[in-house]
Design a protein around this motif. Structure first.
Motif, PDB file in Angstrom:
ATOM      1  N   PHE A  19       0.799  -1.225   0.000  1.00 51.68           N
ATOM      2  CA  PHE A  19       0.000   0.000   0.000  1.00 51.68           C
ATOM      3  C   PHE A  19       0.836   1.282   0.000  1.00 51.68           C
ATOM      4  CE2 PHE A  19       0.826  -1.039   4.410  1.00 51.68           C
ATOM      5  CZ  PHE A  19       1.149   0.188   4.973  1.00 51.68           C
ATOM      6  N   ILE A  20       2.106   1.158   0.182  1.00 49.68           N
ATOM      7  CA  ILE A  20       2.973   2.334   0.318  1.00 49.68           C
ATOM      8  C   ILE A  20       3.219   2.964  -1.049  1.00 49.68           C
ATOM      9  CG2 ILE A  20       5.273   3.120   1.008  1.00 49.68           C
ATOM     10  CD1 ILE A  20       5.245   0.783   3.071  1.00 49.68           C
ATOM     11  N   LYS A  21       3.017   4.270  -1.129  1.00 50.82           N
ATOM     12  CA  LYS A  21       3.267   5.013  -2.365  1.00 50.82           C
ATOM     13  C   LYS A  21       4.768   5.279  -2.491  1.00 50.82           C
ATOM     14  CE  LYS A  21      -1.154   7.327  -1.991  1.00 50.82           C
ATOM     15  NZ  LYS A  21      -1.812   8.538  -1.540  1.00 50.82           N
ATOM     16  N   PHE A  22       5.245   5.230  -3.724  1.00 47.34           N
ATOM     17  CA  PHE A  22       6.670   5.457  -3.935  1.00 47.34           C
ATOM     18  C   PHE A  22       6.898   6.062  -5.311  1.00 47.34           C
ATOM     19  CE2 PHE A  22       5.807   1.377  -5.804  1.00 47.34           C
ATOM     20  CZ  PHE A  22       6.637   1.296  -6.897  1.00 47.34           C
ATOM     21  N   GLU A  23       8.072   6.652  -5.450  1.00 48.63           N
ATOM     22  CA  GLU A  23       8.512   7.188  -6.737  1.00 48.63           C
ATOM     23  C   GLU A  23       9.860   6.579  -7.075  1.00 48.63           C
ATOM     24  OE1 GLU A  23       8.592  11.440  -6.892  1.00 48.63           O
ATOM     25  OE2 GLU A  23       6.599  11.627  -6.006  1.00 48.63           O
ATOM     26  N   VAL A  24      10.103   6.488  -8.376  1.00 49.56           N
ATOM     27  CA  VAL A  24      11.383   6.002  -8.875  1.00 49.56           C
ATOM     28  C   VAL A  24      11.986   7.101  -9.726  1.00 49.56           C
ATOM     29  CG1 VAL A  24      12.535   4.294 -10.339  1.00 49.56           C
ATOM     30  CG2 VAL A  24      10.619   3.600  -8.877  1.00 49.56           C
ATOM     31  N   GLU A  25      13.248   7.380  -9.487  1.00 51.32           N
ATOM     32  CA  GLU A  25      13.967   8.363 -10.299  1.00 51.32           C
ATOM     33  C   GLU A  25      15.060   7.644 -11.062  1.00 51.32           C
ATOM     34  OE1 GLU A  25      16.923  12.118  -9.581  1.00 51.32           O
ATOM     35  OE2 GLU A  25      15.217  11.905  -8.217  1.00 51.32           O
ATOM     36  N   GLU A  26      14.955   7.650 -12.370  1.00 58.77           N
ATOM     37  CA  GLU A  26      15.949   7.005 -13.238  1.00 58.77           C
ATOM     38  C   GLU A  26      17.007   8.046 -13.590  1.00 58.77           C
ATOM     39  OE1 GLU A  26      17.476   3.881 -15.853  1.00 58.77           O
ATOM     40  OE2 GLU A  26      15.917   3.767 -14.329  1.00 58.77           O
ATOM     41  N   ILE A  27      18.280   7.723 -13.321  1.00 59.60           N
ATOM     42  CA  ILE A  27      19.346   8.654 -13.675  1.00 59.60           C
ATOM     43  C   ILE A  27      20.111   8.111 -14.877  1.00 59.60           C
ATOM     44  CG2 ILE A  27      19.532   9.626 -11.354  1.00 59.60           C
ATOM     45  CD1 ILE A  27      22.051   7.959 -10.936  1.00 59.60           C
ATOM     46  N   GLN A  28      20.724   9.009 -15.601  1.00 56.42           N
ATOM     47  CA  GLN A  28      21.460   8.644 -16.806  1.00 56.42           C
ATOM     48  C   GLN A  28      22.956   8.577 -16.503  1.00 56.42           C
ATOM     49  OE1 GLN A  28      19.698   7.793 -19.571  1.00 56.42           O
ATOM     50  NE2 GLN A  28      17.980   8.167 -18.198  1.00 56.42           N
ATOM     51  N   LEU A  29      23.518   7.420 -16.736  1.00 57.96           N
ATOM     52  CA  LEU A  29      24.949   7.209 -16.573  1.00 57.96           C
ATOM     53  C   LEU A  29      25.436   6.458 -17.799  1.00 57.96           C
ATOM     54  CD1 LEU A  29      24.809   6.068 -12.847  1.00 57.96           C
ATOM     55  CD2 LEU A  29      25.588   8.286 -13.667  1.00 57.96           C
ATOM     56  N   ALA A  30      26.713   6.599 -18.114  1.00 58.16           N
ATOM     57  CA  ALA A  30      27.242   6.022 -19.348  1.00 58.16           C
ATOM     58  C   ALA A  30      27.429   4.511 -19.289  1.00 58.16           C
ATOM     59  CB  ALA A  30      28.568   6.689 -19.715  1.00 58.16           C
ATOM     60  N   ASN A  31      27.767   3.986 -18.095  1.00 58.99           N
ATOM     61  CA  ASN A  31      28.066   2.555 -18.012  1.00 58.99           C
ATOM     62  C   ASN A  31      28.033   2.098 -16.558  1.00 58.99           C
ATOM     63  OD1 ASN A  31      30.603   3.263 -16.828  1.00 58.99           O
ATOM     64  ND2 ASN A  31      31.457   3.551 -18.873  1.00 58.99           N
ATOM     65  N   LYS A  32      28.330   0.819 -16.367  1.00 58.22           N
ATOM     66  CA  LYS A  32      28.279   0.218 -15.038  1.00 58.22           C
ATOM     67  C   LYS A  32      29.308   0.839 -14.093  1.00 58.22           C
ATOM     68  CE  LYS A  32      27.869  -4.261 -12.853  1.00 58.22           C
ATOM     69  NZ  LYS A  32      27.659  -5.690 -13.076  1.00 58.22           N
ATOM     70  N   TYR A  33      30.470   1.230 -14.615  1.00 59.39           N
ATOM     71  CA  TYR A  33      31.480   1.834 -13.755  1.00 59.39           C
ATOM     72  C   TYR A  33      31.007   3.181 -13.214  1.00 59.39           C
ATOM     73  CZ  TYR A  33      34.497  -1.816 -15.544  1.00 59.39           C
ATOM     74  OH  TYR A  33      35.026  -3.028 -15.867  1.00 59.39           O
ATOM     75  N   GLU A  34      30.320   3.951 -14.046  1.00 57.52           N
ATOM     76  CA  GLU A  34      29.759   5.211 -13.553  1.00 57.52           C
ATOM     77  C   GLU A  34      28.686   4.941 -12.508  1.00 57.52           C
ATOM     78  OE1 GLU A  34      28.547   8.254 -16.260  1.00 57.52           O
ATOM     79  OE2 GLU A  34      30.522   8.393 -17.178  1.00 57.52           O
ATOM     80  N   ALA A  35      27.916   3.876 -12.700  1.00 55.61           N
ATOM     81  CA  ALA A  35      26.894   3.515 -11.714  1.00 55.61           C
ATOM     82  C   ALA A  35      27.553   3.134 -10.381  1.00 55.61           C
ATOM     83  CB  ALA A  35      26.026   2.375 -12.236  1.00 55.61           C
ATOM     84  N   LEU A  36      28.604   2.334 -10.439  1.00 59.67           N
ATOM     85  CA  LEU A  36      29.315   1.954  -9.219  1.00 59.67           C
ATOM     86  C   LEU A  36      29.920   3.169  -8.520  1.00 59.67           C
ATOM     87  CD1 LEU A  36      31.027  -1.301 -10.488  1.00 59.67           C
ATOM     88  CD2 LEU A  36      29.399  -1.156  -8.595  1.00 59.67           C
ATOM     89  N   ALA A  37      30.524   4.059  -9.291  1.00 60.38           N
ATOM     90  CA  ALA A  37      31.103   5.270  -8.709  1.00 60.38           C
ATOM     91  C   ALA A  37      30.009   6.126  -8.072  1.00 60.38           C
ATOM     92  CB  ALA A  37      31.855   6.062  -9.779  1.00 60.38           C
TER      93      ALA A  37
END
Length: 173
Positions: A63-81
């Motif tokens: 029942f909990i309301k939530f939002e998702v924010e998608e961010i733009q990164l070039a690759n997995k290494y940028e995601a890890l950083a």
């Protein structure tokens, strides 16, 4: 985005220090009382970068309301950083957890730099060149966090040692 569309990458999740039992219980009580997440779940390509605990709580309480924010990164290494840098901004980390995350951030950002050409574009199999006017990755991070370059490089060695120890004796990390 639907909850069922969110994905978990074990490598991403392993970079996030878990909450203590009491902290997680308090977070769950706060979310239930509010009836919604106050902070969005942050994703990249549908993979959760920030919000793994909140995601687990959402799965328990539909029942909990939530939002998702998608961010733009070039690759997995940028995601890890991004994950490591984001976690380093949290207050509930021990010195050891901070050192581990700093080391993982440095490792990921070195990989990012290896993939960029001299103009900052991603180059296939690019070199990790450091023109004189450009700081090395360890120097740039050290300057940003107000520590020495050696501190950053030692943090990477610490993280590598912890990962190695955990591979030999799972759960030790």
């Amino acid at each position: 985005m639907k909850l069922s569309q969110l994905k978990i990458d074990p490598e991403f999740q392993s970079k996030i220090p878990p909450l203590q039992f009491e902290e997680e219980q308090q977070l769950e009580q706060n979310i239930i009382a509010e009836g919604r997440l106050l902070n969005p779940i942050i994703t990249w390509n549908g993979y959760i970068l920030d919000g793994h605990t909140r995601y687990r709580i959402l799965k328990k309480h539909g029942f909990i309301k939530f939002e998702v924010e998608e961010i733009q990164l070039a690759n997995k290494y940028e995601a890890l950083a991004w994950i490591c840098k984001n976690q380093l901004g949290r207050r509930n980390l021990s010195d050891e957890q901070k050192a581990y995350l700093l080391g993982k951030r440095y490792s990921a950002e070195k990989q990012i730099e290896k993939q960029r050409d001299e103009y900052g574009r991603f180059a296939p199999g690019g070199q990790n060149d450091h023109p004189e006017e450009k700081l090395k990755t360890s120097e740039r991070i050290a300057k940003e966090i107000g520590k020495s370059e050696k501190h950053v490089r030692r943090a990477e060695q610490y993280a590598q040692a912890l990962d190695l120890a955990d591979s030999v004796c799972p759960g030790i990390k």
